[in-house]
Scaffold this motif. Structure first.
Motif, PDB file in Angstrom:
ATOM      1  N   THR A  57       0.829  -1.205   0.000  1.00 13.08           N
ATOM      2  CA  THR A  57       0.000   0.000   0.000  1.00 13.08           C
ATOM      3  C   THR A  57       0.866   1.258   0.000  1.00 13.08           C
ATOM      4  O   THR A  57       2.053   1.217   0.333  1.00 13.08           O
ATOM      5  CB  THR A  57      -0.919   0.037   1.226  1.00 13.08           C
ATOM      6  OG1 THR A  57      -0.113   0.151   2.402  1.00 13.08           O
ATOM      7  CG2 THR A  57      -1.782  -1.218   1.311  1.00 13.08           C
ATOM      8  N   TRP A  58       0.228   2.374  -0.311  1.00 15.69           N
ATOM      9  CA  TRP A  58       0.932   3.647  -0.276  1.00 15.69           C
ATOM     10  C   TRP A  58       1.126   4.130   1.153  1.00 15.69           C
ATOM     11  O   TRP A  58       2.048   4.889   1.441  1.00 15.69           O
ATOM     12  CB  TRP A  58       0.159   4.707  -1.062  1.00 15.69           C
ATOM     13  CG  TRP A  58       0.144   4.493  -2.533  1.00 15.69           C
ATOM     14  CD1 TRP A  58      -0.869   3.983  -3.296  1.00 15.69           C
ATOM     15  CD2 TRP A  58       1.211   4.784  -3.454  1.00 15.69           C
ATOM     16  NE1 TRP A  58      -0.507   3.935  -4.622  1.00 15.69           N
ATOM     17  CE2 TRP A  58       0.756   4.428  -4.753  1.00 15.69           C
ATOM     18  CE3 TRP A  58       2.493   5.314  -3.309  1.00 15.69           C
ATOM     19  CZ2 TRP A  58       1.554   4.574  -5.887  1.00 15.69           C
ATOM     20  CZ3 TRP A  58       3.283   5.475  -4.448  1.00 15.69           C
ATOM     21  CH2 TRP A  58       2.806   5.098  -5.718  1.00 15.69           C
ATOM     22  N   ARG A  59       0.217   3.707   2.048  1.00 17.02           N
ATOM     23  CA  ARG A  59       0.254   4.239   3.414  1.00 17.02           C
ATOM     24  C   ARG A  59      -0.308   3.223   4.403  1.00 17.02           C
ATOM     25  O   ARG A  59      -0.776   2.156   4.015  1.00 17.02           O
ATOM     26  CB  ARG A  59      -0.535   5.547   3.496  1.00 17.02           C
ATOM     27  CG  ARG A  59      -1.978   5.418   3.039  1.00 17.02           C
ATOM     28  CD  ARG A  59      -2.650   6.775   2.935  1.00 17.02           C
ATOM     29  NE  ARG A  59      -1.980   7.629   1.974  1.00 17.02           N
ATOM     30  CZ  ARG A  59      -2.248   7.640   0.672  1.00 17.02           C
ATOM     31  NH1 ARG A  59      -3.174   6.817   0.177  1.00 17.02           N
ATOM     32  NH2 ARG A  59      -1.607   8.435  -0.144  1.00 17.02           N
ATOM     33  N   ARG A  97       0.379   0.080  -4.541  1.00 19.71           N
ATOM     34  CA  ARG A  97       1.438   0.492  -5.465  1.00 19.71           C
ATOM     35  C   ARG A  97       1.421  -0.406  -6.707  1.00 19.71           C
ATOM     36  O   ARG A  97       1.481  -1.636  -6.576  1.00 19.71           O
ATOM     37  CB  ARG A  97       2.800   0.393  -4.777  1.00 19.71           C
ATOM     38  CG  ARG A  97       2.953   1.323  -3.578  1.00 19.71           C
ATOM     39  CD  ARG A  97       4.272   1.071  -2.866  1.00 19.71           C
ATOM     40  NE  ARG A  97       4.400   1.857  -1.659  1.00 19.71           N
ATOM     41  CZ  ARG A  97       4.976   3.060  -1.593  1.00 19.71           C
ATOM     42  NH1 ARG A  97       5.499   3.590  -2.694  1.00 19.71           N
ATOM     43  NH2 ARG A  97       5.044   3.717  -0.450  1.00 19.71           N
ATOM     44  N   ASN A 133      10.689   0.849  -0.606  1.00 24.81           N
ATOM     45  CA  ASN A 133       9.998   2.036  -0.081  1.00 24.81           C
ATOM     46  C   ASN A 133      10.432   2.400   1.341  1.00 24.81           C
ATOM     47  O   ASN A 133       9.666   3.000   2.091  1.00 24.81           O
ATOM     48  CB  ASN A 133       8.471   1.829  -0.093  1.00 24.81           C
ATOM     49  CG  ASN A 133       7.992   1.224  -1.391  1.00 24.81           C
ATOM     50  OD1 ASN A 133       8.493   1.563  -2.457  1.00 24.81           O
ATOM     51  ND2 ASN A 133       7.023   0.326  -1.318  1.00 24.81           N
ATOM     52  N   THR A 176       6.748   2.305  -7.042  1.00 25.48           N
ATOM     53  CA  THR A 176       5.763   3.364  -7.239  1.00 25.48           C
ATOM     54  C   THR A 176       4.517   2.789  -7.864  1.00 25.48           C
ATOM     55  O   THR A 176       4.462   1.605  -8.177  1.00 25.48           O
ATOM     56  CB  THR A 176       6.330   4.475  -8.122  1.00 25.48           C
ATOM     57  OG1 THR A 176       6.745   3.905  -9.377  1.00 25.48           O
ATOM     58  CG2 THR A 176       7.515   5.136  -7.448  1.00 25.48           C
TER      59      THR A 176
END
Length: 247
Positions: free
Chosen positions: A40-42, A117, A227, A247
């Motif tokens: 995940t991004w966050r 991502r 990341n 990304t």
């Protein structure tokens, strides 16, 4: 550390942009992915708890407990205790059907192209196509993580399990205490060792993003730090673990 390939240019290219041919070269394996910040991004726990509180305004009056829970954590290294206190502050005592309805809605709101991502999803699909056994290994709770595992087609999900209270002649109520150890740091290493017994003779390929992941990444046959923060990347490099940004 069990890596059988040194972290050179080929290895870094592999983690930077996983392709079906890269995964095919590895072949069947146990492909272990961390969730928050890796796929995940966050973070996912805070949005899960925040969304629940907003959906159930009556719970807002209990949120005064949350700063106390956080303050209590500041004097303790026990992140599992903080997690438990946060869950209890937001949804402790609520019915199983109520919590599960929100979990289903929360997972359903995670649009793959926005929540995850693309490079991470490409790695998952490449391992799947190569016959890999996909395992989601997360410290986040089983209130919703297994749903994310099903959404992404993982074969197994291992995450922190939370207790429920069984009430006679009534629906289960969420207790919020942890039923298993918080699945981070050395606990992830124990999970990795257990997975080897479930899939004997298969190599482990593990992906993580935080400093707490390094302990189990070192136990994998191939491990990749993606990341990570600058400090985490330095720690991974010092441990011989290749690093990249997805990304």
């Amino acid at each position: 550390m069990r890596h059988n390939m040194s972290p050179g240019t080929r290895e870094r290219g592999y983690i930077g942009a996983m392709t079906a041919s890269h995964a095919a070269a590895i072949g069947p394996c146990i492909a272990v992915f961390d969730l928050d910040g890796t796929l995940t991004w966050r973070d996912t726990l805070l949005p899960f708890l925040t969304g629940y509180a907003l959906r159930h305004p009556s719970r807002l009056k209990t949120l005064w407990r949350l700063p106390l829970a956080i303050a209590g954590y500041l004097g303790s290294p026990d992140r599992g205790l903080l997690k438990s206190r946060a869950i209890r502050a937001v949804m402790g005592g609520d019915r199983r059907s109520t919590v599960e309805a929100w979990a289903e809605s929360f997972v359903g709101s995670l649009q793959p192209r926005r929540a995850f991502r693309p490079a991470a999803l490409a790695a998952v699909e490449a391992h799947r196509a190569a016959g890999g056994h996909l395992v989601l290994l997360s410290a986040s709770p089983d209130l919703y993580v297994p749903g994310i595992g099903r959404l992404l087609g993982f074969e197994r999900t291992l995450c922190t399990e939370v207790q429920w209270r069984h009430v006679a002649c009534e629906e289960d109520r969420l207790d919020g205490a942890l039923r298993t150890p918080n699945r981070r740091d050395e606990e992830k290493s124990r999970c990795l060792a257990w997975l080897r017994t479930e899939y004997p003779n298969l190599p482990v390929v593990a992906y993580g993003n935080s400093r707490s992941d390094i302990s189990h990444l070192r136990e994998a046959d191939r491990a990749f730090l993606v990341n990570g923060s600058a400090a985490t990347r330095r720690a991974a490099s010092a441990a011989g673990i290749p690093v990249a940004n997805w990304t």
